[in-house]
Design a protein around this motif. Structure first.
Motif, mmCIF file in Angstrom:
data_model
loop_
_atom_site.group_PDB
_atom_site.id
_atom_site.type_symbol
_atom_site.label_atom_id
_atom_site.label_comp_id
_atom_site.label_asym_id
_atom_site.label_seq_id
_atom_site.Cartn_x
_atom_site.Cartn_y
_atom_site.Cartn_z
ATOM 1 N N UNK A 62 0.871 -1.166 0.000
ATOM 2 C CA UNK A 62 0.000 0.000 0.000
ATOM 3 C C UNK A 62 0.912 1.221 0.000
ATOM 4 N N UNK A 63 0.815 2.026 -1.045
ATOM 5 C CA UNK A 63 1.778 3.094 -1.274
ATOM 6 C C UNK A 63 1.230 4.441 -0.806
ATOM 7 N N UNK A 64 1.895 4.978 0.197
ATOM 8 C CA UNK A 64 1.566 6.317 0.685
ATOM 9 C C UNK A 64 2.433 7.307 -0.077
ATOM 10 N N UNK A 65 1.793 8.091 -0.943
ATOM 11 C CA UNK A 65 2.516 9.104 -1.715
ATOM 12 C C UNK A 65 2.809 10.298 -0.813
ATOM 13 N N UNK A 66 4.085 10.573 -0.602
ATOM 14 C CA UNK A 66 4.458 11.655 0.301
ATOM 15 C C UNK A 66 4.059 13.006 -0.272
ATOM 16 N N UNK A 67 3.971 13.999 0.606
ATOM 17 C CA UNK A 67 3.635 15.349 0.156
ATOM 18 C C UNK A 67 4.753 15.971 -0.655
ATOM 19 N N UNK A 68 5.992 15.716 -0.265
ATOM 20 C CA UNK A 68 7.188 16.155 -1.005
ATOM 21 C C UNK A 68 7.096 17.626 -1.412
ATOM 22 N N UNK A 119 4.417 18.496 -4.054
ATOM 23 C CA UNK A 119 4.438 17.756 -5.316
ATOM 24 C C UNK A 119 3.580 16.494 -5.250
ATOM 25 N N UNK A 120 3.382 15.975 -4.038
ATOM 26 C CA UNK A 120 2.616 14.747 -3.868
ATOM 27 C C UNK A 120 1.328 14.983 -3.110
ATOM 28 N N UNK A 121 0.523 13.927 -2.956
ATOM 29 C CA UNK A 121 -0.815 14.052 -2.385
ATOM 30 C C UNK A 121 -0.890 13.793 -0.889
ATOM 31 N N UNK A 122 0.198 13.325 -0.272
ATOM 32 C CA UNK A 122 0.188 13.006 1.152
ATOM 33 C C UNK A 122 -1.002 12.105 1.485
ATOM 34 N N UNK A 123 -1.123 11.029 0.711
ATOM 35 C CA UNK A 123 -2.250 10.101 0.850
ATOM 36 C C UNK A 123 -1.819 8.707 0.418
ATOM 37 N N UNK A 124 -2.559 7.704 0.912
ATOM 38 C CA UNK A 124 -2.425 6.358 0.358
ATOM 39 C C UNK A 124 -3.188 6.376 -0.960
ATOM 40 N N UNK A 125 -2.487 6.173 -2.067
ATOM 41 C CA UNK A 125 -3.106 6.338 -3.372
ATOM 42 C C UNK A 125 -3.142 5.063 -4.199
ATOM 43 N N UNK A 126 -2.199 4.139 -3.985
ATOM 44 C CA UNK A 126 -2.084 2.966 -4.838
ATOM 45 C C UNK A 126 -1.791 1.708 -4.026
#
Length: 205
Positions: A95-101, A104-111
């Motif tokens: 489960x991939x949590x896309x960082x906020x970076x 640039x990212x969503x700061x959410x579990x997206x994929x």
């Protein structure tokens, strides 16, 4: 009722080889660790009921990923995810949590990425074909990562799980550091049984 979340745009589909059996929901005897409190009456009477609360699904782990790496996986340019740690055999979903970076990212579990149940590549063992970003450096020992996980399939959550929801709804302390097992109630809400999955995720490849 779970808070409403925005629906992401559907990514371009492509085909890739899959392994059988990755979509069977974990069974209670081998893949979950139950909390110490006894089940409720409704749980004990319901055949195949999934425990809730602090239970974990041992086939699914949550980890953080930078937006650029996630985008490369989604586009098919990156076919392995590299980490310093070895996940136990039988873990089949990331489960991939896309960082906020920095916005640039969503700061959410997206994929959710599907990986083999027991293939954990070490440097020098990742196949050279097909080409994948990072594979050559990993094989040459040029990365800090010690293990490579082939990404066989990728799914995008219809309703990404925001950092606020992770904290307030699912009882997590914050963004994942390293990795952790996915809670059973979150697993049910965002992946769940086969018949409900089409409403929860979109297959990317």
């Amino acid at each position: 009722m779970a808070p409403s979340r925005s629906t992401p745009a559907k990514l371009t589909s492509r085909t890739q080889a899959t392994l059988n059996g990755f979509f069977n929901p974990p069974n209670s005897s081998s893949t979950r660790v139950s909390k110490w409190s006894p089940p409720t009456k409704s749980q004990s009477q319901s055949k195949g009921a999934v425990p809730t609360g602090s239970d974990r699904v041992l086939t699914d782990v949550l980890l953080a990923i930078k937006p650029v790496h996630l985008a490369n996986i989604a586009s098919g340019q990156k076919n392995h995810e590299f980490r310093k740690y070895r996940l136990r055999d039988a873990v089949t979903r990331l489960w991939l949590y896309e960082t906020g970076d920095g916005g640039k990212g969503r700061a959410s579990i997206t994929h959710i990425a599907v990986i083999p149940a027991s293939v954990r590549h070490t440097p020098g063992s990742v196949p050279t074909e097909p080409f994948g970003i990072g594979n050559t450096d990993f094989n040459g020992g040029l990365k800090e990562s010690k293990y490579g996980y082939p990404v066989l399939e990728l799914y995008e959550l219809v309703r990404p799980v925001s950092l606020a929801e992770m904290k307030n709804q699912w009882g997590m302390g914050g963004a994942p550091m390293g990795w952790r097992y996915v809670r059973t109630d979150l697993w049910e809400d965002s992946w769940g049984e086969d018949q409900d999955r089409a409403q929860k995720v979109i297959r990317v490849f």
